[in-house]
Write a protein that holds these residues in place. Structure first.
Motif, short mmCIF file in Angstrom:
data_model
loop_
_atom_site.label_atom_id
_atom_site.label_comp_id
_atom_site.label_asym_id
_atom_site.label_seq_id
_atom_site.Cartn_x
_atom_site.Cartn_y
_atom_site.Cartn_z
N VAL A 262 0.83 -1.20 0.00
CA VAL A 262 0.00 0.00 0.00
C VAL A 262 0.86 1.25 0.00
O VAL A 262 2.02 1.24 0.43
CB VAL A 262 -0.95 0.06 1.22
N ALA A 263 0.27 2.33 -0.49
CA ALA A 263 0.84 3.67 -0.35
C ALA A 263 -0.28 4.56 0.16
O ALA A 263 -1.33 4.69 -0.49
CB ALA A 263 1.39 4.18 -1.67
N ILE A 264 -0.09 5.17 1.33
CA ILE A 264 -1.13 5.97 1.96
C ILE A 264 -0.56 7.35 2.31
O ILE A 264 0.65 7.54 2.35
CB ILE A 264 -1.68 5.29 3.22
N ASN A 265 -1.46 8.28 2.57
CA ASN A 265 -1.04 9.67 2.81
C ASN A 265 -1.72 10.22 4.06
O ASN A 265 -2.51 11.16 4.00
CB ASN A 265 -1.40 10.52 1.58
N PRO A 266 -1.41 9.65 5.23
CA PRO A 266 -2.07 10.09 6.46
C PRO A 266 -1.49 11.42 6.95
O PRO A 266 -0.38 11.80 6.59
CB PRO A 266 -1.75 8.97 7.45
N GLY A 267 -2.26 12.11 7.75
CA GLY A 267 -1.78 13.34 8.37
C GLY A 267 -2.08 13.33 9.85
O GLY A 267 -2.72 12.41 10.36
N VAL A 268 -1.58 14.34 10.55
CA VAL A 268 -1.89 14.47 11.98
C VAL A 268 -3.29 15.04 12.07
O VAL A 268 -3.52 16.23 11.86
CB VAL A 268 -0.87 15.38 12.68
N THR A 269 -4.23 14.19 12.32
CA THR A 269 -5.64 14.59 12.31
C THR A 269 -6.21 14.68 13.72
O THR A 269 -5.62 14.18 14.68
CB THR A 269 -6.47 13.58 11.50
N LYS A 270 -7.35 15.33 13.84
CA LYS A 270 -8.03 15.44 15.12
C LYS A 270 -8.59 14.08 15.52
O LYS A 270 -8.95 13.27 14.66
CB LYS A 270 -9.16 16.47 15.04
N VAL A 271 -8.74 13.87 16.83
CA VAL A 271 -9.25 12.59 17.32
C VAL A 271 -10.63 12.31 16.74
O VAL A 271 -10.94 11.16 16.39
CB VAL A 271 -9.30 12.59 18.87
N GLU A 272 -11.45 13.34 16.60
CA GLU A 272 -12.81 13.12 16.10
C GLU A 272 -12.84 12.69 14.63
O GLU A 272 -13.88 12.24 14.15
CB GLU A 272 -13.67 14.38 16.29
N ASP A 273 -11.70 12.79 13.93
CA ASP A 273 -11.64 12.31 12.55
C ASP A 273 -11.59 10.79 12.47
O ASP A 273 -11.84 10.22 11.41
CB ASP A 273 -10.42 12.89 11.82
N TYR A 274 -11.23 10.15 13.57
CA TYR A 274 -11.11 8.70 13.56
C TYR A 274 -12.45 8.05 13.86
O TYR A 274 -13.39 8.68 14.36
CB TYR A 274 -10.06 8.24 14.58
N SER A 275 -12.53 6.77 13.57
CA SER A 275 -13.77 6.03 13.85
C SER A 275 -14.00 5.95 15.35
O SER A 275 -13.09 6.14 16.16
CB SER A 275 -13.68 4.62 13.26
N THR A 276 -15.24 5.68 15.72
CA THR A 276 -15.57 5.57 17.14
C THR A 276 -14.69 4.54 17.82
O THR A 276 -14.25 4.73 18.96
CB THR A 276 -17.05 5.18 17.29
N THR A 277 -14.39 3.46 17.14
CA THR A 277 -13.56 2.40 17.72
C THR A 277 -12.17 2.90 18.07
O THR A 277 -11.60 2.52 19.09
CB THR A 277 -13.43 1.23 16.72
N ASP A 278 -11.62 3.78 17.21
CA ASP A 278 -10.24 4.22 17.41
C ASP A 278 -10.10 5.43 18.33
O ASP A 278 -9.01 5.70 18.83
CB ASP A 278 -9.61 4.57 16.06
N ARG A 279 -11.19 6.15 18.55
CA ARG A 279 -11.06 7.40 19.31
C ARG A 279 -10.53 7.16 20.71
O ARG A 279 -9.68 7.91 21.21
CB ARG A 279 -12.41 8.12 19.37
N ALA A 280 -11.04 6.15 21.36
CA ALA A 280 -10.60 5.87 22.73
C ALA A 280 -9.11 5.56 22.77
O ALA A 280 -8.40 5.93 23.71
CB ALA A 280 -11.40 4.71 23.31
N ARG A 281 -8.63 4.89 21.73
CA ARG A 281 -7.22 4.54 21.67
C ARG A 281 -6.35 5.77 21.43
O ARG A 281 -5.24 5.88 21.93
CB ARG A 281 -7.00 3.53 20.53
N PHE A 282 -6.85 6.69 20.59
CA PHE A 282 -6.02 7.79 20.13
C PHE A 282 -6.14 9.07 20.96
O PHE A 282 -5.33 9.97 20.83
CB PHE A 282 -6.38 8.13 18.68
N GLU A 283 -7.17 9.15 21.82
CA GLU A 283 -7.41 10.43 22.48
C GLU A 283 -6.28 10.84 23.43
O GLU A 283 -6.09 12.04 23.67
CB GLU A 283 -8.74 10.40 23.23
N ASN A 284 -5.51 9.91 23.94
CA ASN A 284 -4.41 10.24 24.83
C ASN A 284 -3.05 10.26 24.12
O ASN A 284 -2.00 10.31 24.76
CB ASN A 284 -4.36 9.24 26.00
N MET A 285 -3.07 10.20 22.78
CA MET A 285 -1.84 10.24 21.99
C MET A 285 -1.68 11.60 21.34
O MET A 285 -2.67 12.25 20.96
CB MET A 285 -1.86 9.18 20.88
N ASP A 286 -0.44 12.05 21.19
CA ASP A 286 -0.21 13.25 20.39
C ASP A 286 -0.15 12.86 18.91
O ASP A 286 -0.24 11.68 18.56
CB ASP A 286 1.07 13.98 20.83
N GLY A 287 -0.01 13.86 18.02
CA GLY A 287 -0.05 13.60 16.59
C GLY A 287 1.01 12.62 16.14
O GLY A 287 0.75 11.74 15.30
#
Length: 389
Positions: A262-287
């Motif tokens: 794969v080739a992907i182009n992710p960015g440092v996005t806001k927590v609310e941009d992620y799916s509900t499943t991932d938000r809990a995982r990512f809310e305490n992480m920085d970009g």
């Protein structure tokens, strides 16, 4: 030779799994010849363009051909030495080039099948130009210092390529017929004037030609400049109407993972941009920490919305570089409906689980494309009219 009748109008039901969690369904996949391996050479430009032309022959009903990359590469080296001499040593004699280099060499010399000119006359079971290019660099400097090219210089150059790549055949027999490289090229029915290079940058006017400022454009060829949305529309129109695409762009990004396919182009996005499943995982992480998770390639994540301004900034800060040519042969979608471009590489088939292919996301392609080459009939008629094609 085999004939192929697959078109891009159907949606394939086959789902393939890349990496650990990217699931792709083919929207369309066009015929292509087997993946090759450029090995230890900087000749992706030729492998990609030859693959593209081989798919053109399939599209034209000519059957399957295995054309010689190294026959074209040899002429490219010859042309570079000429250019470098006339530029008094200021030319580009690296291994890189662009798709139009194939067109120019094809028109000069014709072409031959791989079985006639495999281009390995040295102690290796695969392509390796590490020694050859050192001799090319050394020889290139001598006539510049002397300010002349002697008859012996030309003999030396030809002998160098004869030794490493093989002598250019005057005549050869292929499938019971005798050809010269020029007559074989004619027999294929490929017209190099039919193939158009398109790019998209904001520092030049749209719908005009300009010389893309990348080192591998040593032949100083001009390309048509299109708005970003329109060059992407050309890619989609081409693939949806039976035409593959020769693609040049940047593969130096961390999001380009050939191993994971794969080739992907992710960015440092806001927590609310992620799916509900991932938000809990990512809310305490920085970009930075979130990106580290994304680059595990466990599943798709949100990607950057690429505007012309975002794309231009990458080019002008040299983040987006001219690294690699590959061959785009179809469109796929992941489990979330995100579009990807099915891409044939030339690193062999044993370096990933996708048999040498990868899928580049739409965001990645929007950001990291330098230019594309397509048949003129792969361009929508309204745009052809605008460009006077």
């Amino acid at each position: 030779m085999r004939s192929f009748f697959i078109t891009c109008a159907l949606v394939f039901s086959l789902t393939t799994l890349f990496g650990q969690g990217h699931q792709f369904t083919d929207v369309c996949r066009l015929p292509a010849t087997p993946v090759k391996n450029q090995a230890s050479t900087g000749t992706c430009w030729c492998f990609a363009t030859v693959s593209f032309m081989e798919s053109e022959l399939l599209r034209m009903g000519k059957g399957e051909y295995d054309l010689s990359e190294m026959f074209i590469v040899r002429q490219k080296y010859m042309n570079q030495l000429q250019d470098n001499y006339l530029r008094r040593g200021k030319g580009n004699i690296s291994q890189g080039s662009l798709a139009h280099t194939f067109k120019n060499a094809f028109n000069q010399m014709g072409i031959v099948p791989e079985e006639v000119y495999e281009g390995i006359k040295y102690d290796s079971d695969r392509h390796n130009h590490s020694e050859l290019v050192k001799y090319v660099e050394t020889i290139a400097g001598v006539p510049i210092t002397l300010k002349k090219r002697s008859p012996e210089y030309f003999k030396l150059v030809n002998s160098l390529f004869d030794i490493y790549l093989g002598e250019v055949p005057g005549k050869f027999t292929y499938q019971g017929k005798e050809y010269t490289p020029q007559s074989f090229a004619v027999s294929l029915g490929l017209d190099m004037d039919d193939y158009i290079e398109l790019t998209s940058f904001t520092h030049h006017p749209y719908y005009k030609k300009f010389e893309v400022e990348v080192p591998d454009n040593w032949e100083h060829q001009e390309m048509y400049n299109l708005p970003l949305d329109e060059i992407m529309a050309v890619m989609d129109y081409a693939l949806e109407n039976g035409h593959t695409v020769c693609w040049d762009g940047d593969v130096s990004e961390k999001g380009f993972s050939f191993v994971n396919g794969v080739a992907i182009n992710p960015g440092v996005t806001k927590v609310e941009d992620y799916s509900t499943t991932d938000r809990a995982r990512f809310e305490n992480m920085d970009g930075k920490e979130r990106l580290e998770e994304v680059y595990k390639f466990e599943r798709p994540y949100p990607e950057i919305v690429v505007t012309p301004e975002v794309r231009q900034q990458g080019f002008e800060t040299f983040v987006t570089t001219d690294d690699r040519l590959m061959h785009v042969t179809g469109i796929a979608k992941d489990q979330h409906g995100t579009k990807y471009y099915i891409t044939k590489n030339s690193w062999g088939t044993d370096r990933n689980a996708a048999d040498g292919y990868l899928n580049m996301s739409e965001s990645y392609v929007r950001a990291k494309t330098i230019y594309i080459m397509v048949h003129k009939d792969a361009i929508p008629s309204s745009l052809k009219s605008t460009l006077n094609l």
